[in-house]
Motif scaffolding. Structure first.
Motif, PDB file in Angstrom:
ATOM      1  N   MET A 107      -0.396 100.020 -10.425  1.00 24.71           N
ATOM      2  CA  MET A 107      -0.244  98.732  -9.758  1.00 24.71           C
ATOM      3  C   MET A 107      -1.286  97.763 -10.296  1.00 24.71           C
ATOM      4  O   MET A 107      -2.431  98.148 -10.550  1.00 24.71           O
ATOM      5  N   VAL A 108      -0.895  96.520 -10.479  1.00 21.32           N
ATOM      6  CA  VAL A 108      -1.825  95.499 -10.927  1.00 21.32           C
ATOM      7  C   VAL A 108      -1.696  94.286 -10.011  1.00 21.32           C
ATOM      8  O   VAL A 108      -0.593  93.911  -9.597  1.00 21.32           O
ATOM      9  N   ALA A 109      -2.847  93.704  -9.647  1.00 22.06           N
ATOM     10  CA  ALA A 109      -2.863  92.537  -8.771  1.00 22.06           C
ATOM     11  C   ALA A 109      -2.546  91.283  -9.577  1.00 22.06           C
ATOM     12  O   ALA A 109      -3.078  91.071 -10.661  1.00 22.06           O
ATOM     13  N   LYS A 110      -1.650  90.454  -9.043  1.00 20.34           N
ATOM     14  CA  LYS A 110      -1.269  89.197  -9.680  1.00 20.34           C
ATOM     15  C   LYS A 110      -1.522  88.048  -8.701  1.00 20.34           C
ATOM     16  O   LYS A 110      -1.445  88.218  -7.486  1.00 20.34           O
ATOM     17  N   ALA A 111      -1.796  86.891  -9.248  1.00 20.37           N
ATOM     18  CA  ALA A 111      -2.060  85.710  -8.418  1.00 20.37           C
ATOM     19  C   ALA A 111      -0.792  84.913  -8.185  1.00 20.37           C
ATOM     20  O   ALA A 111       0.063  84.789  -9.062  1.00 20.37           O
ATOM     21  N   SER A 112      -0.678  84.390  -6.980  1.00 18.47           N
ATOM     22  CA  SER A 112       0.351  83.422  -6.656  1.00 18.47           C
ATOM     23  C   SER A 112      -0.341  82.319  -5.849  1.00 18.47           C
ATOM     24  O   SER A 112      -1.458  82.504  -5.372  1.00 18.47           O
ATOM     25  N   PHE A 113       0.322  81.191  -5.715  1.00 19.58           N
ATOM     26  CA  PHE A 113      -0.339  80.053  -5.081  1.00 19.58           C
ATOM     27  C   PHE A 113       0.590  79.442  -4.038  1.00 19.58           C
ATOM     28  O   PHE A 113       1.739  79.127  -4.325  1.00 19.58           O
ATOM     29  N   ALA A 114       0.066  79.323  -2.832  1.00 19.38           N
ATOM     30  CA  ALA A 114       0.882  78.877  -1.706  1.00 19.38           C
ATOM     31  C   ALA A 114       0.351  77.561  -1.144  1.00 19.38           C
ATOM     32  O   ALA A 114      -0.835  77.242  -1.266  1.00 19.38           O
ATOM     33  N   PHE A 115       1.264  76.823  -0.528  1.00 24.05           N
ATOM     34  CA  PHE A 115       0.917  75.570   0.146  1.00 24.05           C
ATOM     35  C   PHE A 115       1.292  75.696   1.619  1.00 24.05           C
ATOM     36  O   PHE A 115       2.316  76.294   1.960  1.00 24.05           O
ATOM     37  N   ASN A 116       0.473  75.131   2.469  1.00 19.72           N
ATOM     38  CA  ASN A 116       0.744  75.148   3.897  1.00 19.72           C
ATOM     39  C   ASN A 116       1.820  74.123   4.235  1.00 19.72           C
ATOM     40  O   ASN A 116       2.003  73.131   3.525  1.00 19.72           O
ATOM     41  N   ALA A 117       2.511  74.370   5.347  1.00 17.58           N
ATOM     42  CA  ALA A 117       3.556  73.430   5.782  1.00 17.58           C
ATOM     43  C   ALA A 117       2.987  72.032   6.015  1.00 17.58           C
ATOM     44  O   ALA A 117       3.706  71.029   5.865  1.00 17.58           O
ATOM     45  N   SER A 118       1.696  71.940   6.355  1.00 15.61           N
ATOM     46  CA  SER A 118       1.070  70.638   6.561  1.00 15.61           C
ATOM     47  C   SER A 118       0.897  69.859   5.261  1.00 15.61           C
ATOM     48  O   SER A 118       0.578  68.668   5.295  1.00 15.61           O
ATOM     49  N   GLN A 119       1.102  70.518   4.134  1.00 19.58           N
ATOM     50  CA  GLN A 119       0.904  69.886   2.834  1.00 19.58           C
ATOM     51  C   GLN A 119       2.214  69.414   2.203  1.00 19.58           C
ATOM     52  O   GLN A 119       2.206  68.951   1.071  1.00 19.58           O
ATOM     53  N   VAL A 120       3.305  69.558   2.931  1.00 19.19           N
ATOM     54  CA  VAL A 120       4.611  69.211   2.356  1.00 19.19           C
ATOM     55  C   VAL A 120       5.336  68.207   3.235  1.00 19.19           C
ATOM     56  O   VAL A 120       5.079  68.102   4.439  1.00 19.19           O
ATOM     57  N   ASP A 121       6.231  67.469   2.613  1.00 16.72           N
ATOM     58  CA  ASP A 121       7.130  66.578   3.342  1.00 16.72           C
ATOM     59  C   ASP A 121       8.486  67.252   3.464  1.00 16.72           C
ATOM     60  O   ASP A 121       8.970  67.878   2.511  1.00 16.72           O
ATOM     61  N   GLY A 122       9.094  67.126   4.634  1.00 19.96           N
ATOM     62  CA  GLY A 122      10.430  67.677   4.824  1.00 19.96           C
ATOM     63  C   GLY A 122      10.460  69.139   5.191  1.00 19.96           C
ATOM     64  O   GLY A 122      11.504  69.787   5.056  1.00 19.96           O
ATOM     65  N   ALA A 123       9.325  69.693   5.676  1.00 26.25           N
ATOM     66  CA  ALA A 123       9.321  71.086   6.101  1.00 26.25           C
ATOM     67  C   ALA A 123      10.206  71.262   7.329  1.00 26.25           C
ATOM     68  O   ALA A 123      10.236  70.389   8.207  1.00 26.25           O
ATOM     69  N   PRO A 124      10.947  72.358   7.414  1.00 23.24           N
ATOM     70  CA  PRO A 124      11.752  72.591   8.621  1.00 23.24           C
ATOM     71  C   PRO A 124      10.868  72.616   9.858  1.00 23.24           C
ATOM     72  O   PRO A 124       9.689  72.968   9.771  1.00 23.24           O
ATOM     73  N   PRO A 125      11.385  72.215  11.017  1.00 21.64           N
ATOM     74  CA  PRO A 125      10.571  72.242  12.241  1.00 21.64           C
ATOM     75  C   PRO A 125      10.071  73.647  12.531  1.00 21.64           C
ATOM     76  O   PRO A 125      10.793  74.631  12.334  1.00 21.64           O
ATOM     77  N   ALA A 126       8.829  73.742  12.980  1.00 21.77           N
ATOM     78  CA  ALA A 126       8.254  75.047  13.307  1.00 21.77           C
ATOM     79  C   ALA A 126       8.721  75.484  14.677  1.00 21.77           C
ATOM     80  O   ALA A 126       8.873  74.670  15.591  1.00 21.77           O
ATOM     81  N   GLU A 127       8.961  76.791  14.807  1.00 22.89           N
ATOM     82  CA  GLU A 127       9.282  77.336  16.122  1.00 22.89           C
ATOM     83  C   GLU A 127       7.999  77.403  16.945  1.00 22.89           C
ATOM     84  O   GLU A 127       6.920  77.658  16.424  1.00 22.89           O
ATOM     85  N   ALA A 128       8.122  77.172  18.223  1.00 21.34           N
ATOM     86  CA  ALA A 128       6.949  77.226  19.101  1.00 21.34           C
ATOM     87  C   ALA A 128       6.393  78.647  19.141  1.00 21.34           C
ATOM     88  O   ALA A 128       7.141  79.613  19.246  1.00 21.34           O
ATOM     89  N   ILE A 129       5.075  78.760  19.017  1.00 19.35           N
ATOM     90  CA  ILE A 129       4.409  80.052  19.079  1.00 19.35           C
ATOM     91  C   ILE A 129       3.702  80.174  20.419  1.00 19.35           C
ATOM     92  O   ILE A 129       2.844  79.361  20.741  1.00 19.35           O
ATOM     93  N   PRO A 130       4.088  81.133  21.240  1.00 11.82           N
ATOM     94  CA  PRO A 130       3.440  81.252  22.543  1.00 11.82           C
ATOM     95  C   PRO A 130       1.973  81.634  22.387  1.00 11.82           C
ATOM     96  O   PRO A 130       1.638  82.557  21.664  1.00 11.82           O
ATOM     97  N   VAL A 131       1.106  80.903  23.045  1.00 15.64           N
ATOM     98  CA  VAL A 131      -0.325  81.175  22.986  1.00 15.64           C
ATOM     99  C   VAL A 131      -0.877  81.193  24.408  1.00 15.64           C
ATOM    100  O   VAL A 131      -0.671  80.248  25.156  1.00 15.64           O
ATOM    101  N   GLY A 132      -1.576  82.253  24.759  1.00 15.74           N
ATOM    102  CA  GLY A 132      -2.177  82.347  26.078  1.00 15.74           C
ATOM    103  C   GLY A 132      -1.121  82.547  27.161  1.00 15.74           C
ATOM    104  O   GLY A 132       0.062  82.739  26.904  1.00 15.74           O
TER     105      GLY A 132
END
Length: 277
Positions: A107-132
């Motif tokens: 196995m060899v480790a490879k790099a990939s690069f991700a962007f957060n939904a806050s960094q994009v335009d037109g992201a699908p609406p997020a589902e509510a995450i229950p907290v507390g």
């Protein structure tokens, strides 16, 4: 790029920059859950959880969804110009000859690069995450019951006693918050998973004289992974501040230590949350 060193350096920087009077590790979180891939819906695991939590802590994104530039495009979203990506790691296997000249899979480790939904335009609406609230606490109680672990609420401090296979906890009303209680009990249950009858975790060969620091880091990350998966906040264990220096020393001495600890913590979290209730 040395992936192990790059991610380890980011975690060390986060630990070293913490305010000793009001410090917070990247895995102590007030809400949300595990980071998830926006396209597949699957939660990231192991070292990628920590890498993306650090990125979120530094930038304050506040959204658990991540994806590569291509994946966001496939979802109809566009990464905004000038946005910086965050490192994630994936593993590819390949065939190579061993010392005897026979092919073996590695196995060899490879790099990939991700962007957060806050960094994009037109992201699908997020589902509510229950907290507390009541429901997440009930989920935590059910998870604890399913382990069948012996938990004795009679101590002045929290600990796991391997010789008796027993988790000792202070009374619940000794905790400032329910989140603090659950973070602590899942830390101790993280230790509990390492018993010979369960995951049989022995770090003496891997970390040698620093095995204790490694085990405490695994337990701390286990609690963070479990509470995030249940939608609960993660708060510092009572002894976490005293572990910081030993963790920094461990990570500086061994750039792969964090990868080992995160993988072991994901395995322990899986064990705790997949037991039949």
């Amino acid at each position: 790029m040395d992936l192990h060193q790059t991610i380890t350096d980011k975690i060390i920087a986060a630990l070293e920059s913490a305010d000793p009077k009001n410090w917070q590790c990247p895995w102590h979180r007030r809400g949300g859950g595990l980071p998830v891939n926006a396209k597949s819906g699957k939660a990231y695991r192991g070292i990628n959880v920590l890498s993306l939590w650090v990125a979120d802590q530094v930038s304050g994104f506040g959204d658990a969804r991540w994806a590569t530039y291509k994946q966001w495009s496939e979802l109809g979203a566009q990464v905004r110009k000038g946005e910086r990506s965050s490192l994630v790691v994936f593993y590819k296997d390949y065939l190579a000859d061993n010392d005897d000249g026979d092919p073996e899979r590695r196995m060899v480790a490879k790099a990939s690069f991700a962007f957060n939904a806050s960094q994009v335009d037109g992201a699908p609406p997020a589902e509510a995450i229950p907290v507390g609230g009541f429901e997440p606490i009930e989920v935590a109680e059910a998870t604890i019951r399913a382990t069948g672990a012996r938990i004795d609420h009679s101590g002045d401090s929290a600990c796991y006693i391997p010789s008796h296979d027993l988790v000792r906890m202070p009374l619940r009303d000794r905790f400032v918050s329910a989140d603090g209680y659950y973070s602590t009990v899942f830390h101790e249950l993280g230790h509990w998973t390492g018993h010979k009858s369960r995951l049989d975790r022995d770090l003496s060969g891997r970390f040698k004289s620093q095995a204790y620091a490694g085990e405490e880091l695994i337990a701390e990350l286990t609690a963070a992974f479990v509470t995030a998966g249940l939608g609960l906040a993660s708060e510092p264990h009572a002894q976490t501040a005293s572990y910081i220096a030993s963790w920094i020393r461990l990570l500086k001495d061994d750039k792969r230590a964090l990868f080992t600890a995160a993988a072991a913590a994901s395995k322990a979290a899986d064990y705790l949350t997949r037991l039949p209730g």
